[in-house]
Design an enzyme around this catalytic site. Structure first.
Site, short mmCIF file in Angstrom:
data_model
loop_
_atom_site.label_atom_id
_atom_site.label_comp_id
_atom_site.label_asym_id
_atom_site.label_seq_id
_atom_site.Cartn_x
_atom_site.Cartn_y
_atom_site.Cartn_z
N THR B 94 -11.88 95.66 8.90
CA THR B 94 -11.62 94.30 8.64
C THR B 94 -10.10 93.74 9.27
O THR B 94 -10.06 92.84 9.52
CB THR B 94 -11.31 94.17 7.00
OG1 THR B 94 -12.52 94.48 6.35
CG2 THR B 94 -10.96 92.88 6.80
N THR B 170 -11.28 100.30 5.98
CA THR B 170 -10.76 101.00 4.73
C THR B 170 -11.60 101.95 4.14
O THR B 170 -11.16 103.06 3.43
CB THR B 170 -10.01 100.05 3.77
OG1 THR B 170 -11.17 99.14 3.27
CG2 THR B 170 -8.90 99.18 4.13
N ASP B 171 -12.94 101.74 4.22
CA ASP B 171 -14.18 102.49 3.60
C ASP B 171 -13.74 104.21 3.74
O ASP B 171 -13.91 104.77 2.82
CB ASP B 171 -15.20 102.05 4.11
CG ASP B 171 -16.02 100.78 3.33
OD1 ASP B 171 -14.94 99.93 3.04
OD2 ASP B 171 -17.17 100.76 3.02
N LYS B 249 -8.96 105.70 -1.33
CA LYS B 249 -9.35 104.48 -1.68
C LYS B 249 -9.82 104.64 -3.08
O LYS B 249 -10.69 104.89 -3.45
CB LYS B 249 -10.36 103.76 -0.81
CG LYS B 249 -10.53 102.18 -0.94
CD LYS B 249 -11.38 101.56 0.25
CE LYS B 249 -11.48 100.06 -0.14
NZ LYS B 249 -12.32 99.33 0.67
N1 LIG Z 1 -16.20 98.01 5.18
C1 LIG Z 1 -15.01 97.61 6.02
C2 LIG Z 1 -13.91 97.47 5.06
C3 LIG Z 1 -12.46 97.35 5.57
O1 LIG Z 1 -12.28 97.33 6.97
O2 LIG Z 1 -11.40 97.15 5.02
C4 LIG Z 1 -14.49 98.94 6.69
O3 LIG Z 1 -14.22 99.88 6.10
O4 LIG Z 1 -14.88 99.08 7.92
#
Ligand SMILES: N[C@@H](CC(=O)O)C(=O)O
Ligand SMILES: N[C@@H](CC(=O)O)C(=O)O
Lengths: 431, 431
Positions: B94, B170-171, B249
């Site tokens: 993201t 973040t995933d 997370k």
């Molecule tokens: N689904 C995304 C979420 C994010 O970037 O925060 C990822 O992990 O790439």
């Protein structure tokens, strides 16, 4: 042990009330049973309900205040089978355990009578009845046993008890509470699961506070729900009553290990005042009858996703004949897009695939990222803010009742027991 | 969209500094790029660094203060390849994404230049260099990519950068940070993973604060460690720097979703003051060279135990040719004793079986209950207070380096990168 020698030397027995002096401090209390024969500690229960452990070396003065009243005890009947208000069903776990003194390991072993011997105050709270249903550590719990527990609890409520307390190991308590929650459609009173992190024969044990407050909740709380009642903070001040489908053991050893996830606790029980403070008015009320439908199909799998997991492995898994998978995906509910084909094929073959998040807190949302949309196209069903463990138990329950995949999806997305919470407050995430 | 019309009507471009009046309030800022063409919002970056979104309807007055200085920008070189202090390696997620305005879904797409266009303040913090290594959502991350990231980070440190920032989804960020932690033996500066929960083109985005503070940490922090730097609370006040092997997370959508588990964060970065406050002196210091050893064997499985799991299923799983299992057991590290035979056979066959806890917080202890002792007899190795995800990545790394089961056990129980913490403080458990 020295403790044993000390007692026999002074002609004292478990249950006697004594007063002793040590290092200039006077202590009065009831002698409690201890199982660690090889140490020099005796345990006294004080007037305020606390247990303390005292080393027998350097005790200056011992005075017998009152001999254990054997006859009276029998007569008053801590465990009375008629006219009880609260039924205690014991399944095992630390709360009804003692320490094997040869190995130091903990084994479930206490009888309900022994529990009450530890906690004479129980008699002042409710007329209780008690039975041992199992004597297992809860890591050995099984869906078949959930059914037995549910049936015994129903019997107890049908007989007119105001509520039921289920003594249970903490390890899988949240799975059992979810299983009971889905099994009972209507309840005339609360079913309260309770455990402890330190066994009853340790001075620091949380069992007496947890059990006592649970009896209070079972007798007086307005809930027609299955709940978990455990320490709310590390010291002996209050317990929290958690909804059975929204709770999790979040620490391996702390007394306040249990937390409500994505929901508020239903109530706080103040130990000293013996008062129940309702925290959320979003609870199920008591009904006029008890309806039970406890069946589980364990041909399911809880798949926690991680980078490096191979689609072949998952295909291999599914080939073992499972009917449903709960994925603990990443973030908002994802796996690598490499799983598209495997999941698509499985759901075409009638395997239910539901998505929860390994974050535990928060809600899945598979519309934000392209990866989530793809998974939905492949048949994966986003399960809102359900805990992975709760979703798994719900799936076991659902599969035992339905064969049709569309009906299974429908049930999985129907809020049966508060397992879906549409409103999240800011404070629901502890920091 | 109306926003676009508004800009062209007033002859304004992204990068221009303007002043406008709306509902009697004056706002001055730089026009930022927006990707949601179908709405009527323009985004301004204020002097204090915050982005705000303003609906173009009812804007009373617009004044151009300064046209975007194209030439100067080029010359100053937001992205300069020589003599950089901090290298930004972008892998996707993201933080470098924009919203597809047809579908509303988020896709990784921004170039490093575009990021810097969003955040002109970066130039004031450090001379940076930037590259796009991948453009993936992190749910699509794989062990092969971990190796590529590690190699690029090493190159950047070897070239003389003081630190490296890795923009990442973040995933699975915590898996990557663990993988990098085990791969680097020595580091000349911090490797800082950073992501965001809201994409950069949203006014509420956390990306600018997270990226900016990460550059600060990469340049100035004293760590020779892999860390994760993310929002510390919901508002834009500070970030927390977490040790790469002790972070998770914990929420699907909150900006402050990342938490240190069984450890204190290493530092707090104050956004307004741009100050790094060290919270724990228990960090690895910088070394004079970078040594990298990144190899992973993904023939492993993360098995989360639950009541109803059948030993047959696990046997079936193991038969797929895996070399190691990390169990997420219950409580202090348990499964049902029914698994004794399966685990015993597997470990005799050379499969490593390690135990962690699904509680996440706390330490496993397989000496307290008979069930735990039995599992140990069967060959299951208790992995202290390691996170399940960290233990899994460590096992992938270890299996790529060793074949002998005794050596594998030895490495798994050696504290390589702070993944084992022997001292737990009371405040490490959020409530
Ligand atoms: N689904 C995304 C979420 C994010 O970037 O925060 C990822 O992990 O790439
Ligand atoms: N392992 C035990 C722990 C406890 O009772 O708290 C059990 O779950 O039965």
């Amino acid at each position: 042990g020295k403790a044993r020698e000390f007692l026999s030397k002074h002609n004292l027995d478990v249950g006697d009330i004594i007063e002793l002096e040590k290092n200039g401090i006077q202590v009065k209390g009831i002698i409690m049973p201890t199982y660690s024969n090889n140490d020099d500690i005796i345990v006294l229960k004080l007037d305020n309900g606390y247990n303390i452990g005292i080393s027998v070396s350097n005790i200056q003065n011992v005075k017998l205040i009152e001999k254990k009243r054997k006859e009276e005890k029998r007569r008053e009947g801590a465990v009375s089978t008629t006219n009880s208000e609260v039924m205690i069903i014991s399944t095992g776990g630390t709360i009804v355990s003692k320490i094997e003194y040869e190995t130091g390991a903990v084994r479930p072993a206490l009888t309900p009578d022994e529990i009450i011997e530890f906690m004479p105050e129980i008699k002042e709270i409710a007329r209780i009845d008690a039975e041992i249903l199992f004597s297992i550590l809860s890591e050995n719990m099984k869906p078949e046993y959930w059914i037995k527990i549910a049936e015994e609890a129903k019997k107890a409520l049908d007989k007119g008890n105001k509520g039921v307390v289920i003594a249970h190991g903490t390890d899988t308590m949240a799975y059992t509470s979810a299983a009971l929650s889905f099994s009972f459609r209507k309840m005339t009173g609360p079913i309260v699961l309770v455990g402890s992190q330190r066994s009853s024969d340790r001075p620091s044990s949380d069992s007496s506070m947890n059990l006592l407050t649970s009896i209070l909740v079972a007798k007086n709380a307005p809930f027609g729900e299955v709940v978990v009642n455990m320490h709310g903070e590390s010291s002996d001040t209050y317990t929290l009553v958690h909804r059975g489908v929204k709770v999790r053991k979040m620490h391996t050893s702390r007394r306040d290990a249990f937390q409500s996830i994505n929901d508020l606790p239903l109530a706080k029980v103040h130990y000293i005042d013996k008062k129940i403070e309702i925290l959320s008015d979003n609870y199920r009320s008591k009904e006029s009858e008890n309806t039970l439908d406890a069946k589980f199909d364990n041909r399911v799998f809880l798949l926690k996703y991680y980078p490096g997991l191979s689609p072949d492995m998952v295909e291999h898994l599914i080939s073992s004949g499972i009917r449903g998978i709960i994925i603990e995906g990443t973030g908002l509910g994802h796996t690598s897009s490499d799983f598209y084909e495997v999941f698509k094929k499985a759901s075409k073959d009638g395997v239910f695939i539901g998505m929860t998040s390994q974050c535990l807190f928060g809600r899945v949302n598979m519309n934000v990222y392209t990866t989530g949309r793809l998974l939905q196209e492949a048949g994966v069903v986003p399960l809102e803010d359900m805990l992975p463990e709760t979703a798994l138990v719900k799936l076991m329950w659902t599969l035992a009742h339905e064969n049709d995949l569309d009906r299974i999806k429908e049930i999985m997305l129907t809020n049966l027991a508060g397992e879906i919470n549409y409103i999240h407050h800011y404070e629901m995430f502890p920091r």
